[in-house]
Design an enzyme around this catalytic site. Structure first.
Site, PDB file in Angstrom:
ATOM      1  N   TRP A  47       0.873  -1.186   0.000  1.00 40.71           N
ATOM      2  CA  TRP A  47       0.000   0.000   0.000  1.00 40.71           C
ATOM      3  C   TRP A  47       0.904   1.229   0.000  1.00 40.71           C
ATOM      4  CZ3 TRP A  47      -2.003   2.754   4.812  1.00 40.71           C
ATOM      5  CH2 TRP A  47      -2.979   3.700   4.484  1.00 40.71           C
ATOM      6  N   LYS A  59     -13.524  -1.101   5.767  1.00 41.08           N
ATOM      7  CA  LYS A  59     -14.086  -1.832   4.627  1.00 41.08           C
ATOM      8  C   LYS A  59     -15.154  -2.822   5.080  1.00 41.08           C
ATOM      9  CE  LYS A  59     -10.182  -0.052   3.195  1.00 41.08           C
ATOM     10  NZ  LYS A  59      -9.826   0.942   2.236  1.00 41.08           N
ATOM     11  N   ASP A  69      -0.824  -6.058   8.819  1.00 39.73           N
ATOM     12  CA  ASP A  69      -1.863  -5.066   8.508  1.00 39.73           C
ATOM     13  C   ASP A  69      -3.033  -5.831   7.900  1.00 39.73           C
ATOM     14  OD1 ASP A  69      -3.435  -3.011   7.647  1.00 39.73           O
ATOM     15  OD2 ASP A  69      -1.958  -2.107   6.288  1.00 39.73           O
TER      16      ASP A  69
END
Ligand code: LMR
Length: 397
Positions: free
Chosen positions: A130, A247, A212
């Site tokens: 990311w 999310k 993560d």
């Protein structure tokens, strides 16, 4: 003093939403920022979230400060969601948990925490990862290095290269950042055997795993997506985990996440909790409350919890279907290049695997918005735009 400031380049992900909003092309398609959209292209509030909010509106009776680590109940519930309710780490009280402003907040808090515990540690990020991981880890004060992760030729995890780099280039005490599931940006996840091999390596070399997990539930299921992380947490003495409710609860703007620290024993976990709280106090003092209260309300109520799980399942299935449909739609355009890897990958993202110039053409001439690396958000596709996207991809190949 401000005359010395330099212009900062636009954020490679978030700026796509700005460009998309400004575009007047009626065919424009937003496959940029990682936000789930339904068939109408809308990021709707989940029904379970709306119900929980109604309940909170009726019942919440104070806006007094929450503590530095936020709601204790939220932290307990999220640790169970991430690790599984019967995980040995929970029974042994080897965990410190804090509610944070989103997964990004958790990443930063944990980064600063590790910096207190081990000031000279190097953080190893996968290549690719990311885009914001670099900025967050550098801002937390780390030296950042990269290990190879994704092979753009095979369109899969380059596991031998990853293992080789971690084996030969890291030092004891270095931190290795891994994606729990639904790898952002590639969609290529580690298999359970690969999680096991990394766990063995972490133990042998004395590395600190930093997981993560921002997309739990968007790949194969809430438990399935956390299986690798849980396996690792069972074996290693120390580990940190940043999780996000952006999310899987659709709480993006409510900034709801969790920072978890697994320590060798309960006493060290308690010390870690104190240090983490002190990092938080010196930073933003305490997290915002609303998103965590919503999650807590859902998870503590069997009916709301089932409703949320069902909604999440629908989202997950829709993304999987869109993966297959995009592969078929590209084939239907007469493209012979193999895009079937998109069907094998997990979560919201995959790389199309086209060049930066081809991405520019997709954005500037076709109004199909994707990240410069060719990352697409599959959840931005729907029955109205998928043929247009496939046609546009075919046109730039
Ligand atoms: C993404 O990768 O698109 C999301 O995580 C949103 C963000 O903040 O970058």
């Amino acid at each position: 003093m401000f005359e010395s400031l330099r212009a900062v380049p636009a954020d490679p992900i978030l700026n796509l939403s700005v460009l998309y909003r400004q575009d007047t092309n009626p065919n424009k398609v937003d496959l940029g920022v990682g936000v789930y959209k339904d068939e109408t292209g809308h990021t709707a509030i989940m029904e379970a979230v709306a119900r929980a909010e109604e309940r909170l509106l009726a019942e919440e009776d104070t806006k007094a400060y929450v503590g530095m680590a936020g709601s204790k109940r939220f932290c307990e519930l999220l640790a169970q969601v991430t690790l599984g309710a019967d995980h040995a780490v929970l029974a042994d009280q080897r965990i410190a948990v804090a509610q944070t402003p989103g997964g990004s907040g958790a990443l930063r808090v944990l980064g600063e925490f590790i910096n207190v515990a081990s000031p000279n540690a190097t953080v190893w990020l996968g290549n690719p990862t990311w885009a914001n991981h670099h900025a967050v880890m550098q801002s937390a004060g780390f030296t950042v290095k990269e290990y190879p992760y994704y092979n753009r030729g095979t369109r899969a995890v380059d596991f031998d290269a990853m293992l080789n780099a971690l084996q030969n280039q890291t030092q004891a005490g270095d931190v290795v950042l891994l994606h729990g599931c639904c790898h952002n940006p590639s969609g290529a996840d580690l298999s359970l055997d690969q999680w096991q091999a990394i766990t063995d390596l972490v133990l042998a070399k004395g590395l600190i795993p930093y997981v993560d997990i921002a997309y739990q539930g968007l790949g194969e299921g809430m438990d399935e997506d956390a299986a690798g992380l849980r396996l690792m947490a069972n074996a290693v003495p120390e580990m940190v985990i940043a999780s996000s409710c952006s999310k899987n609860f659709g709480l993006y703007r409510e900034r709801t996440g969790t920072a978890m620290i697994i320590a060798a024993n309960a006493q060290q976990a308690s010390l870690a909790q104190g240090q983490m709280n002190s990092v938080i106090r010196a930073n933003y003092s305490m997290p915002p409350s609303h998103g965590a209260l919503v999650v807590e309300t859902i998870l503590a109520d069997p009916k709301l919890k089932q409703m949320w799980r069902d909604e999440l399942k629908t989202m997950r299935k829709r993304i999987k279907d869109l993966r297959s449909q995009l592969v078929d739609a590209i084939k239907a355009e007469g493209v012979t290049q193999d895009f079937s890897f998109i069907e094998r990958q997990k979560g919201m993202f995959s790389f199309l695997g086209v060049s930066a110039e081809q991405v520019d053409t997709l954005v500037n001439e076709h109004s199909v918005y994707l990240v410069g690396s060719s990352r697409i958000n599959l959840a931005g596709l729907n029955q109205r735009n998928i043929a247009y996207v496939a046609k546009s991809i075919a046109a730039v190949l």
